[in-house]
Write an enzyme that holds these catalytic residues in place. Structure first.
Site, PDB file in Angstrom:
ATOM      1  N   ASP A 136       0.828  -1.197   0.000  1.00  0.00           N
ATOM      2  CA  ASP A 136       0.000   0.000   0.000  1.00  0.00           C
ATOM      3  C   ASP A 136       0.871   1.258   0.000  1.00  0.00           C
ATOM      4  O   ASP A 136       1.823   1.374   0.772  1.00  0.00           O
ATOM      5  CB  ASP A 136      -0.894  -0.013   1.242  1.00  0.00           C
ATOM      6  CG  ASP A 136      -1.884   1.149   1.271  1.00  0.00           C
ATOM      7  OD1 ASP A 136      -2.160   1.727   0.202  1.00  0.00           O
ATOM      8  OD2 ASP A 136      -2.373   1.463   2.371  1.00  0.00           O
ATOM      9  N   CYS A 187      -7.272  -0.991  -5.964  1.00  0.00           N
ATOM     10  CA  CYS A 187      -6.578  -1.253  -4.721  1.00  0.00           C
ATOM     11  C   CYS A 187      -7.635  -1.162  -3.622  1.00  0.00           C
ATOM     12  O   CYS A 187      -8.736  -1.671  -3.811  1.00  0.00           O
ATOM     13  CB  CYS A 187      -5.399  -0.292  -4.518  1.00  0.00           C
ATOM     14  SG  CYS A 187      -5.747   1.431  -4.922  1.00  0.00           S
ATOM     15  N   VAL A 188      -7.361  -0.512  -2.499  1.00  0.00           N
ATOM     16  CA  VAL A 188      -8.376  -0.387  -1.456  1.00  0.00           C
ATOM     17  C   VAL A 188      -9.298   0.801  -1.744  1.00  0.00           C
ATOM     18  O   VAL A 188     -10.509   0.655  -1.896  1.00  0.00           O
ATOM     19  CB  VAL A 188      -7.735  -0.256  -0.058  1.00  0.00           C
ATOM     20  CG1 VAL A 188      -8.813  -0.023   1.003  1.00  0.00           C
ATOM     21  CG2 VAL A 188      -6.946  -1.515   0.293  1.00  0.00           C
ATOM     22  N   ALA A 189      -8.697   1.982  -1.851  1.00  0.00           N
ATOM     23  CA  ALA A 189      -9.484   3.188  -2.113  1.00  0.00           C
ATOM     24  C   ALA A 189      -9.448   3.612  -3.572  1.00  0.00           C
ATOM     25  O   ALA A 189     -10.175   4.507  -3.974  1.00  0.00           O
ATOM     26  CB  ALA A 189      -8.990   4.336  -1.228  1.00  0.00           C
ATOM     27  N   GLY A 190      -8.576   2.987  -4.375  1.00  0.00           N
ATOM     28  CA  GLY A 190      -8.451   3.377  -5.778  1.00  0.00           C
ATOM     29  C   GLY A 190      -7.756   4.712  -5.957  1.00  0.00           C
ATOM     30  O   GLY A 190      -7.998   5.408  -6.939  1.00  0.00           O
ATOM     31  N   LEU A 191      -6.857   5.049  -5.044  1.00  0.00           N
ATOM     32  CA  LEU A 191      -6.182   6.350  -5.104  1.00  0.00           C
ATOM     33  C   LEU A 191      -4.677   6.252  -5.261  1.00  0.00           C
ATOM     34  O   LEU A 191      -4.024   7.275  -5.524  1.00  0.00           O
ATOM     35  CB  LEU A 191      -6.493   7.164  -3.835  1.00  0.00           C
ATOM     36  CG  LEU A 191      -7.946   7.596  -3.652  1.00  0.00           C
ATOM     37  CD1 LEU A 191      -8.121   8.309  -2.319  1.00  0.00           C
ATOM     38  CD2 LEU A 191      -8.392   8.482  -4.800  1.00  0.00           C
ATOM     39  N   GLY A 192      -4.098   5.080  -5.106  1.00  0.00           N
ATOM     40  CA  GLY A 192      -2.644   4.968  -5.178  1.00  0.00           C
ATOM     41  C   GLY A 192      -2.169   3.913  -6.153  1.00  0.00           C
ATOM     42  O   GLY A 192      -1.767   4.202  -7.271  1.00  0.00           O
TER      43      GLY A 192
END
Length: 255
Positions: free
Chosen positions: A92, A131-136
Site C-alpha cells: 500500500d 486497490c483499497v481506495a483506488g487512489l494509489g
C-alpha cells in the site's frame, strides 16, 4: 472522479447514462486512451457490494479485473460472469515492482491483440483495476500504461488526477515523473513492450515484453490508506523530491 450516477455521453462515448443514484457513487473512474486502451479505476468491492460492480462491468464490457490489494471478495463470483480476476498485489502506498509491471503490461498486450482480432465488436473492452481506495496503486498502473502508450509522464499524471481526484502520493508521483523509464518505444503500434518472452497469463498466448528498470526513493509517505495526496491549487510547501517544476506549472498554474 466520475460517479456511477453522473456518467454522461461525453464521458462514455455516446452510451446511455445511468439513471438513479447508486450506493457506488464516486467509486468508478473511466480512463480512455483509445479504443484499445480503456481502464476502470475503482475502490475494492466486497462480497456484499460485488453485484453492483458486476452491473457496471457488464455495462462497460469489462474483461479483466486486476486487484493489487489483498482479496476482499470471492473471485469466483466475478469469473462466473466471464471476467478474469488477476492478483498483482504490492505494498500500500508503494510503486509496482518489476514482476507486477511485467504481468500488467502483458495483460494489456494480450487484450489489445484480442480486440484487434474482433474489430467488429460494438463495445470496446475495459480492464478494471483496484486497490483499497483506488487512489494509489491502481492509478499508478493505469498511468504506466498511458506512459507506455506514448503519453508524457506529467500529462499522464495530470490526466489520471483529472479523472480521479486525489490519485497518487508523493512517492508515486516522483516515480512516474522522474524514475519510470518507458520501455516500449512503440510509435505506430498498439503493443506495449518488447524483447522478453514471459510465461502465459491465465491461458493467454505469450506476449513479448520488457520490464521497466527504475530507481525509486527509499522514503515513503503515508496518509489516507497510506496515501498522501497533493492538494489541488496549493502546492506551496510540499516537498516532492526530484519532481519537475513544470509539473506544478501544468497542474496548478504559475504561482
Amino acid at each position: 472522479m466520475v460517479s456511477v450516477a453522473s456518467y454522461n455521453t461525453s464521458n462514455v462515448g455516446g452510451r446511455k447514462p445511468l439513471g438513479k443514484a447508486s450506493p457506488l457513487a464516486n467509486s468508478f473512474s473511466l480512463i480512455e486512451y483509445d479504443k484499445y486502451h480503456r481502464f476502470l479505476i475503482m475502490d475494492c468491492p466486497t462480497n456484499s457490494t460485488i453485484p453492483l460492480y458486476l452491473k457496471e462491468f457488464a455495462r462497460l464490457n469489462v474483461t479483466d479485473v486486476v486487484r493489487v490489494c489483498e482479496p476482499t471478495y470471492m473471485k469466483e463470483r466475478v469469473e462466473s460472469r466471464n471476467v478474469q480476476v488477476h492478483d498483482l498485489p504490492f505494498k500500500d502506498g508503494d510503486v509496482p515492482p518489476s514482476a507486477v509491471l511485467k504481468r500488467w503490461l502483458e495483460l494489456i498486450n494480450a487484450r489489445v491483440a484480442s480486440a484487434q482480432n474482433c474489430e467488429g465488436q460494438s463495445e470496446p473492452s475495459t480492464i478494471a483495476v483496484h486497490c483499497v481506495a483506488g487512489l494509489g496503486r491502481a492509478p499508478v498502473l493505469v498511468a504506466v500504461a498511458l506512459i507506455e502508450k506514448g503519453m508524457d509522464p506529467l500529462d499522464a499524471i495530470e490526466h489520471v488526477r483529472h479523472k480521479r481526484r486525489g490519485a497518487f502520493n508523493n512517492r508515486q508521483i516522483t516515480y512516474l515523473a522522474d524514475n519510470y523509464k518507458r520501455v516500449s518505444g512503440f510509435k505506430g503500434t498498439n503493443k506495449i513492450g518488447s524483447a522478453i518472452r514471459s510465461g502465459p497469463l491465465n491461458g493467454t498466448s505469450t506476449i513479448p515484453l520488457t520490464t521497466a528498470v527504475a530507481t525509486v526513493p527509499t522514503s515513503s509517505t503515508a496518509g489516507n490508506n497510506g496515501l498522501q495526496t497533493v492538494k489541488s491549487g496549493n502546492p506551496t510547501g510540499m516537498a516532492l523530491p526530484g519532481i519537475h517544476k513544470s509539473f506544478f506549472k501544468k497542474m496548478f498554474g504559475s504561482h
